[in-house]
Design a protein around this motif. Structure first.
Motif: not given
Length: 172
Positions: A52, A55-56, A58-60
């Motif tokens: 998680e 992923l965060i 990568v996204r933020r």
């Protein structure tokens, strides 16, 4: 964390949108994320927290105001993910979490150990075994499934049910 000076160029390049730099950054940070998650998560949630968190990132990542804030931001993300996963595992909402913290504050470490041992002993053997393998031997669900000759889904289900039973025992 990995030497911050060596990460700054990677963070900068990833922040600017370079895919290869983002990949290198994720690979470089993963051991530190895992180590930090081991300190802040239940042992069964470490892998989920690492995934998680990645992923965060990568996204933020582009939302960071300054590259120098990356390591502090990363550790904050890991800590929040650990708390979120913990709430999910124990079925807590924010108010319940406050009550649990108050309850924990009134109990000594020895009392908590005794309560935990009693909760484990109250489990049927097949549930106790899966909890011990996951939380004490820190095996993955795949390893547990292999050892117990179960499917991964069955091992996951058994672990979930065992935790539910322990929660019921401890709350009542």
């Amino acid at each position: 964390m990995t030497a911050l000076k060596s990460l700054i160029p990677m963070v900068e390049a990833a922040w600017q949108g370079e895919p290869a730099a983002l990949d290198r950054l994720l690979r470089a940070c993963q051991p530190d994320i895992r180590r930090y998650a081991y300190r802040h998560c239940l042992s069964s949630d470490v892998d989920d927290a690492v995934q998680e968190t990645l992923l965060i990132v990568v996204r933020r990542l582009r939302a960071l105001r300054t590259v120098a804030a990356f390591s502090g931001w990363l550790f904050t993300v890991v800590r929040r993910e650990c708390r979120r996963l913990e709430r999910r595992v124990f079925g807590l909402d924010a108010l319940e979490e406050i009550r649990v913290e108050e309850w924990l504050a009134t109990r000594s470490d020895e009392t908590l150990r005794i309560d935990l041992v009693q909760a484990l002993e109250s489990l049927p053997a097949h549930y106790r075994e899966v909890v011990l393998l996951r939380d004490f031997e820190q095996l993955t669900l795949h390893e547990i499934a292999e050892r117990l000759a179960l499917t991964i889904a069955a091992a996951k289900s058994r672990l979930h049910r065992a935790r539910e039973l322990m929660r019921e025992y401890l709350i009542t």
